[in-house]
Enzyme design. Structure first.
Site, PDB file in Angstrom:
ATOM      1  N   TYR A  51     -55.707 -23.574  56.739  1.00  0.00           N
ATOM      2  CA  TYR A  51     -56.153 -22.770  57.883  1.00  0.00           C
ATOM      3  C   TYR A  51     -57.285 -23.467  58.619  1.00  0.00           C
ATOM      4  CZ  TYR A  51     -58.094 -18.782  60.450  1.00  0.00           C
ATOM      5  OH  TYR A  51     -58.569 -17.938  61.429  1.00  0.00           O
TER       6      TYR A  51
ATOM      7  N   CYS B   5     -51.954   0.741  60.146  1.00  0.00           N
ATOM      8  CA  CYS B   5     -50.609   1.198  59.798  1.00  0.00           C
ATOM      9  C   CYS B   5     -49.551   0.155  60.147  1.00  0.00           C
ATOM     10  CB  CYS B   5     -50.308   2.507  60.532  1.00  0.00           C
ATOM     11  SG  CYS B   5     -48.704   3.215  60.088  1.00  0.00           S
TER      12      CYS B   5
ATOM     13  N   CYS C 196     -53.701 -15.191  67.631  1.00  0.00           N
ATOM     14  CA  CYS C 196     -54.001 -14.952  66.210  1.00  0.00           C
ATOM     15  C   CYS C 196     -52.806 -14.285  65.543  1.00  0.00           C
ATOM     16  CB  CYS C 196     -55.242 -14.074  66.083  1.00  0.00           C
ATOM     17  SG  CYS C 196     -55.612 -13.595  64.376  1.00  0.00           S
TER      18      CYS C 196
ATOM     19  N   GLU D 147     -50.456 -21.057  65.142  1.00  0.00           N
ATOM     20  CA  GLU D 147     -50.393 -19.896  64.254  1.00  0.00           C
ATOM     21  C   GLU D 147     -49.171 -19.090  64.679  1.00  0.00           C
ATOM     22  OE1 GLU D 147     -53.790 -17.450  63.780  1.00  0.00           O
ATOM     23  OE2 GLU D 147     -55.166 -19.114  63.436  1.00  0.00           O
TER      24      GLU D 147
ATOM     25  N   ASP E 132     -59.434 -15.701  71.702  1.00  0.00           N
ATOM     26  CA  ASP E 132     -59.092 -16.833  70.846  1.00  0.00           C
ATOM     27  C   ASP E 132     -58.632 -18.007  71.705  1.00  0.00           C
ATOM     28  OD1 ASP E 132     -59.612 -15.507  68.411  1.00  0.00           O
ATOM     29  OD2 ASP E 132     -57.669 -14.504  68.530  1.00  0.00           O
TER      30      ASP E 132
ATOM     31  N   CYS F  44     -58.542  -5.466  66.497  1.00  0.00           N
ATOM     32  CA  CYS F  44     -58.839  -6.848  66.148  1.00  0.00           C
ATOM     33  C   CYS F  44     -57.687  -7.753  66.562  1.00  0.00           C
ATOM     34  CB  CYS F  44     -59.120  -7.018  64.661  1.00  0.00           C
ATOM     35  SG  CYS F  44     -59.736  -8.643  64.180  1.00  0.00           S
TER      36      CYS F  44
ATOM     37  N   TYR G  15     -53.612 -21.327  69.228  1.00  0.00           N
ATOM     38  CA  TYR G  15     -53.395 -19.977  69.737  1.00  0.00           C
ATOM     39  C   TYR G  15     -52.439 -19.953  70.927  1.00  0.00           C
ATOM     40  CZ  TYR G  15     -57.423 -18.879  66.814  1.00  0.00           C
ATOM     41  OH  TYR G  15     -58.288 -18.732  65.757  1.00  0.00           O
TER      42      TYR G  15
END
Length: 204
Positions: free
Chosen positions: A82, A191, A51, A94, A129, A202, A134
Site C-alpha cells: 500500500y 452498512c 480510494c 487502487e 485524494d 469517508c 486515485y
C-alpha cells in the site's frame, strides 16, 4: 461555463464532502429485487474510482454481487505494498474486483453504479485524494466487457459534453490489498447490506 457548472455539481455530490449519496440511476440498480443462485454463472468486473474503500462499499450493496475485493492493478511492480502504491512509483491504481452472478445482475448495471459514484472529468484525483493511484478506470476481463465499457464511456462523453478522464483498459495482473483494507468501511460500522442507500462516509 458548462465545465464550471459540472465542477460545482461534482464537488457537492462526488466525494469532496463527508458523505456520498447515490443518485437516481444507481438507486434503481441497488434496489432491484433479484435472486442469486448458488449455481449461477459468475463473472468478474474491475473498477478504479479513487480510494478503494468507498467504491468497494458501494458495490457490496449491489444485488447480484457475491464478493468484493480491493487491490492494485495496471501497475509495473510485482506484489506492491500500500505504501509503495501511495508513493505513485508503481503505476498501480487502487481498485475493486467485483464477482457477480450474471443471471442476477448485468455488467451494464455495474457500469451504471460505477459512473454514478465517480467524477469522470478529473484526472488522477477523486475528491480530496490526489495521485495516479486515485485515477478512475474500467478494466475489462473479456471482449464483451470491453465493448460495453467503451460504449458506456462514449455515452458519458455525450451526456456531459466534457473530457472523460476515465481509462478503459484490459485488466493487468491483480494484487490483493492488505487484509486491513478489505471491507474497510463495513468493518468500521457502515452498512454493506444489499439494497442499502445510506450515504457513504469517508469517501475521499
Amino acid at each position: 461555463e458548462t465545465r464550471k457548472k459540472l465542477s460545482i455539481e461534482f464537488e457537492i455530490t462526488m466525494g469532496n464532502g463527508p458523505t456520498k449519496s447515490f443518485k437516481e440511476s444507481s438507486i434503481k440498480v441497488i434496489q432491484k429485487d433479484v435472486h442469486v443462485s448458488a449455481s449461477g454463472q459468475r463473472d468478474i468486473a474491475t473498477f478504479a474510482g479513487g480510494c478503494f474503500w468507498g467504491i468497494e462499499l458501494a458495490f457490496q450493496r449491489v444485488p447480484g454481487v457475491v464478493e468484493t475485493e480491493v487491490g492494485y492493478t495496471q501497475g509495473l511492480k510485482k506484489n506492491p505494498t500500500y505504501e509503495e502504491v501511495c508513493s505513485g512509483s508503481t503505476g498501480h491504481a487502487e481498485a475493486v474486483r467485483v464477482t457477480f452472478d450474471t443471471t442476477a445482475i448485468r455488467y451494464e448495471d455495474l457500469l451504471t453504479v460505477f459512473w454514478d459514484i465517480i467524477d469522470p472529468t478529473v484526472l488522477n484525483r477523486q475528491g480530496n485524494d490526489v495521485g495516479t493511484q486515485y485515477r478512475t478506470g474500467i478494466y475489462y476481463n473479456n471482449d464483451n466487457q470491453r465493448i460495453l465499457a467503451l460504449k458506456s464511456k462514449e455515452d458519458m462523453q455525450k451526456k456531459l459534453g466534457v473530457f472523460i478522464a476515465t481509462e478503459v483498459e484490459s485488466t493487468s495482473t491483480w494484487y490483493r490489498a492488505e487484509d486491513y483494507h478489505q471491507h474497510y468501511l463495513a468493518k468500521g460500522g457502515q452498512c454493506s447490506r444489499t439494497g442499502d442507500l445510506t450515504p457513504i462516509r469517508c469517501y475521499g
